[in-house]
Enzyme design. Structure first.
Site, PDB file in Angstrom:
ATOM      1  N   LYS A   1       0.796  -1.231   0.000  1.00 18.98           N
ATOM      2  CA  LYS A   1       0.000   0.000   0.000  1.00 18.98           C
ATOM      3  C   LYS A   1       0.825   1.275   0.000  1.00 18.98           C
ATOM      4  O   LYS A   1       0.484   2.236  -0.682  1.00 18.98           O
ATOM      5  CB  LYS A   1      -0.978  -0.007   1.175  1.00 18.98           C
ATOM      6  CG  LYS A   1      -2.144  -0.908   0.821  1.00 18.98           C
ATOM      7  CD  LYS A   1      -3.169  -1.072   1.895  1.00 18.98           C
ATOM      8  CE  LYS A   1      -4.055  -2.231   1.465  1.00 18.98           C
ATOM      9  NZ  LYS A   1      -4.615  -2.988   2.525  1.00 18.98           N
TER      10      LYS A   1
ATOM     11  N   ARG B   1      -8.827  -8.765  -7.726  1.00 16.19           N
ATOM     12  CA  ARG B   1      -9.579 -10.026  -7.791  1.00 16.19           C
ATOM     13  C   ARG B   1     -11.013  -9.718  -8.197  1.00 16.19           C
ATOM     14  O   ARG B   1     -11.393  -8.553  -8.276  1.00 16.19           O
ATOM     15  CB  ARG B   1      -9.611 -10.654  -6.399  1.00 16.19           C
ATOM     16  CG  ARG B   1     -10.237  -9.682  -5.381  1.00 16.19           C
ATOM     17  CD  ARG B   1     -10.591 -10.295  -4.066  1.00 16.19           C
ATOM     18  NE  ARG B   1     -11.462  -9.407  -3.314  1.00 16.19           N
ATOM     19  CZ  ARG B   1     -11.050  -8.458  -2.494  1.00 16.19           C
ATOM     20  NH1 ARG B   1      -9.764  -8.263  -2.312  1.00 16.19           N
ATOM     21  NH2 ARG B   1     -11.921  -7.683  -1.862  1.00 16.19           N
TER      22      ARG B   1
ATOM     23  N   ASN C   1      -8.245  -3.686  -5.403  1.00 13.87           N
ATOM     24  CA  ASN C   1      -8.634  -5.068  -5.104  1.00 13.87           C
ATOM     25  C   ASN C   1      -8.370  -5.887  -6.357  1.00 13.87           C
ATOM     26  O   ASN C   1      -9.079  -5.763  -7.352  1.00 13.87           O
ATOM     27  CB  ASN C   1     -10.100  -5.159  -4.717  1.00 13.87           C
ATOM     28  CG  ASN C   1     -10.365  -4.564  -3.341  1.00 13.87           C
ATOM     29  OD1 ASN C   1     -11.450  -4.142  -3.046  1.00 13.87           O
ATOM     30  ND2 ASN C   1      -9.346  -4.513  -2.494  1.00 13.87           N
TER      31      ASN C   1
ATOM     32  N   LYS D   1      -4.155   7.086  13.737  1.00  8.31           N
ATOM     33  CA  LYS D   1      -4.461   5.656  13.610  1.00  8.31           C
ATOM     34  C   LYS D   1      -3.278   4.836  14.092  1.00  8.31           C
ATOM     35  O   LYS D   1      -2.124   5.214  13.875  1.00  8.31           O
ATOM     36  CB  LYS D   1      -4.716   5.306  12.134  1.00  8.31           C
ATOM     37  CG  LYS D   1      -6.030   5.829  11.588  1.00  8.31           C
ATOM     38  CD  LYS D   1      -6.217   5.346  10.160  1.00  8.31           C
ATOM     39  CE  LYS D   1      -7.592   5.702   9.639  1.00  8.31           C
ATOM     40  NZ  LYS D   1      -7.724   5.294   8.231  1.00  8.31           N
TER      41      LYS D   1
ATOM     42  N   HIS E   1     -17.926   5.062   0.595  1.00  2.00           N
ATOM     43  CA  HIS E   1     -17.029   4.114  -0.064  1.00  2.00           C
ATOM     44  C   HIS E   1     -17.586   3.883  -1.469  1.00  2.00           C
ATOM     45  O   HIS E   1     -18.661   3.310  -1.622  1.00  2.00           O
ATOM     46  CB  HIS E   1     -16.976   2.814   0.729  1.00  2.00           C
ATOM     47  CG  HIS E   1     -16.167   1.737   0.071  1.00  2.00           C
ATOM     48  ND1 HIS E   1     -15.054   1.179   0.647  1.00  2.00           N
ATOM     49  CD2 HIS E   1     -16.305   1.134  -1.129  1.00  2.00           C
ATOM     50  CE1 HIS E   1     -14.549   0.278  -0.178  1.00  2.00           C
ATOM     51  NE2 HIS E   1     -15.296   0.220  -1.264  1.00  2.00           N
TER      52      HIS E   1
ATOM     53  N   TYR F   1      -8.922  13.604   8.302  1.00  2.00           N
ATOM     54  CA  TYR F   1     -10.159  12.878   8.579  1.00  2.00           C
ATOM     55  C   TYR F   1     -11.223  13.301   7.570  1.00  2.00           C
ATOM     56  O   TYR F   1     -11.523  14.482   7.436  1.00  2.00           O
ATOM     57  CB  TYR F   1     -10.630  13.162  10.009  1.00  2.00           C
ATOM     58  CG  TYR F   1     -11.923  12.458  10.346  1.00  2.00           C
ATOM     59  CD1 TYR F   1     -11.974  11.070  10.418  1.00  2.00           C
ATOM     60  CD2 TYR F   1     -13.092  13.175  10.568  1.00  2.00           C
ATOM     61  CE1 TYR F   1     -13.156  10.416  10.713  1.00  2.00           C
ATOM     62  CE2 TYR F   1     -14.278  12.529  10.863  1.00  2.00           C
ATOM     63  CZ  TYR F   1     -14.306  11.153  10.934  1.00  2.00           C
ATOM     64  OH  TYR F   1     -15.474  10.505  11.220  1.00  2.00           O
TER      65      TYR F   1
ATOM     66  N   LYS G   1     -18.069  -4.871   4.276  1.00  7.37           N
ATOM     67  CA  LYS G   1     -19.227  -4.402   3.516  1.00  7.37           C
ATOM     68  C   LYS G   1     -20.414  -5.334   3.763  1.00  7.37           C
ATOM     69  O   LYS G   1     -20.231  -6.553   3.830  1.00  7.37           O
ATOM     70  CB  LYS G   1     -18.902  -4.418   2.016  1.00  7.37           C
ATOM     71  CG  LYS G   1     -17.768  -3.485   1.646  1.00  7.37           C
ATOM     72  CD  LYS G   1     -17.268  -3.784   0.243  1.00  7.37           C
ATOM     73  CE  LYS G   1     -16.013  -2.989  -0.037  1.00  7.37           C
ATOM     74  NZ  LYS G   1     -15.362  -3.433  -1.285  1.00  7.37           N
TER      75      LYS G   1
END
Lengths: 451, 83
Positions: A116, A292, A290, A158, A208, A202, A237
């Site tokens: 990432k 996949r 993602n 975080k 999303h 923030y 999700k």
């Protein structure tokens, strides 16, 4: 075209892939653990190979065993589905080295997508917006304040060591940030044994939103529009829809173009998803790739009429995309509920066990992707997803009514599931109006408790 | 079971682990003294890990299941001798 595809997965996605293969005239090989010998993917595939004990580590994650099964049965390709080995660069490489086509991006691209901070660096250099913040660990409250001055308040601290809300603190002023720093570091240390923190801007009321892309091995790329996945619980999700009522034509075009630029930057081939956070002013920030097929791919299939798994297989076989961007038409509205074996009345704790009976919903515009049946044993060894209820209708209000109708028909006895919980979500007025963000379920829970 | 013994049971059907990750040392051993802050074992169910503790200080007397054994909800896992 491939003659035999081995499906390195289980559950509903294994069935989904078998169905695509069968319609394309391709033979299928299922693999299964000892816990899954009575599963539908074993029954529906042309051949099935036992790959070991119930624990994933010893079966569905056992690369040598899966590649061995592919060679033994003469499979020329492996479809990894989602989860398990689907985003494992080492597995993609092992397939390639073994002369078997991995249905997905190259090992190199998977590795880039998975790193990432490296992906963030490449994309920042290209001018693609990422959530502004510290590039590394923040060492002191003073350092935190200086980064916050640069990215603008509010900011969030975080924990570097893990997620789930622990070690997270939101600050709206330098004073708040200075006092939040010690608390967040203490919490992070206690929860993860690592007090290190990083800092991000923030995003208020974030949605999303993700873009489905397809990229062939000839350099052609298209996007299939967005999916809104703001209805989440602890970053999982639960409900997805396409299109998003928040995304207008301009934002859709911008997100689509950005997703394709990202795909090109990492030489992405096959089907993939670029995830973004979109703030209330429609500024968007890249989150992750993602690499996949995703659980929620059916909502995109429903509004575009494109079979994403079929496209994955065609692209992996070296075919050029037969669909051009201008051919992609969005028609109507689709929504999906993930049916989980978890108990909404017990903090969504897993609820494995034997299903007594199932009544599936049906009728116009209803699709159910699932591997369960009467007396099916939901074992505790794998994910809690036991099915997906997908509806299509001409617009969002009609899709909501259709989902309510289908949820009313759907009955699973013997174990706790999330069906009843979804009935309540679909009755919620804010949800019906499309006024949702990633904190929606937290807020809905509080409102319900107050009420 | 007498008053001095406490049985730790599984809150959920799942897999019993004696360590926090494969290959790592066991969280506790038989004969070891424990406090309520010590994690004594983990249960994995549907990819969710639950850490189990004993609410009283005591000594780990006996494991009633093996590492990686499948366990049922409410199944007895560990016998603790309460101080």
């Amino acid at each position: 075209m491939f003659k035999r595809i081995l499906i390195a997965n289980r559950g509903e996605i294994a069935l989904r892939i078998i169905r695509a293969c069968r319609e394309m005239g391709i033979k299928t090989i299922a693999v299964f653990s000892d816990a899954d010998k009575d599963s539908l993917h074993v029954k529906f595939a042309d051949h099935a190979v036992n790959i070991g004990p119930a624990l994933s580590r010893k079966s569905y994650l056992n690369m040598a065993c899966i590649i061995g099964a592919a060679k033994e049965t003469g499979a020329d390709a492996i479809h990894p589905g989602y989860g398990f080995l689907s985003e494992n660069a080492e597995f993609a490489k092992a397939c390639f080295d073994g002369g078997i086509t991995f249905i997905g991006p190259s090992a190199h691209t998977i590795a880039m997508a998975g790193d990432k901070s490296a992906a963030r660096k490449i994309l920042t250099e290209m001018g693609i917006p990422v959530i502004p913040g510290s590039d590394d660990i923040v060492v002191s409250p003073e350092a935190a304040c200086s980064i916050a001055d640069r990215v603008g308040y509010p900011v969030i601290l975080k924990a570097a060591g893990g997620g789930g809300g622990r070690g997270m603190r939101i600050a709206r002023t330098p004073e708040e940030l200075s006092s939040a720093f010690a608390v967040a570091a203490g919490e992070a240390g206690a929860a993860f044994g690592n007090p290190n923190l990083y800092l991000e801007k923030y995003i208020e009321k974030p949605r999303h939103i993700e873009i489905q892309i397809l990229g062939d091995s000839h350099g052609n790329y298209i996007h299939l529009g967005e999916r809104e996945c703001s209805i989440q619980m602890r970053y999982q999700k639960l409900i997805e829809e396409s299109p998003s009522c928040f995304v207008d034509e301009t934002l859709r075009r911008k997100l689509g173009e950005t997703a394709i630029r990202i795909a090109k930057a990492v030489n992405y081939t096959n089907a993939g998803t670029m995830e973004f956070l979109v703030d209330k002013d429609k500024n968007f920030y890249f989150m992750e790739i993602n690499a996949r097929v995703q659980v929620e791919h059916p909502v995109t299939e429903a509004v575009t009429g494109i079979d994403i798994v079929e496209q994955q297989i065609l692209m992996a076989a070296g075919r050029a995309l037969a669909i051009k961007q201008e051919d992609v038409r969005f028609n109507g509205w689709s929504m999906e509920c993930r049916i989980n074996a978890s108990d909404p009345n017990d903090n969504f704790m897993p609820s494995p066990g034997q299903i007594a009976s199932v009544i599936f919903p049906g009728g116009p515009g209803v699709r159910v992707d699932t591997h369960i049946y009467d007396n099916y044993m939901v074992t505790p060894f794998y994910d809690s997803l036991i099915g997906k209820l997908i509806v299509w209708a001409k617009d969002r209000p009609s899709a909501i009514r259709r989902m309510q109708r289908a949820l009313a028909e759907f009955e699973i006895t013997g174990i706790e599931t999330t069906i009843g919980f979804y009935r309540r979500v679909f009755e919620n007025e804010q949800f019906q109006k499309g006024e949702i963000d990633t904190h929606f379920l937290d807020t809905m829970g509080q409102t319900a408790k107050r009420g | 079971m007498d008053e001095k013994n406490h049985i730790i049971t599984s809150p959920v059907m799942g897999t019993f682990y004696r360590s926090s990750a494969p290959g790592k040392a066991a969280l506790v051993e038989e004969g070891q003294a424990i406090t309520p802050s010590d994690i004594v074992c983990m249960i994995e169910s549907m990819k969710i890990f639950t850490e189990l503790r004993c609410e009283h200080p005591g000594i780990v007397k006996r494991f009633l299941v093996e590492n990686e054994d499948p366990v049922m909800k409410n199944q007895a896992l560990i016998e603790i001798e309460i101080h």
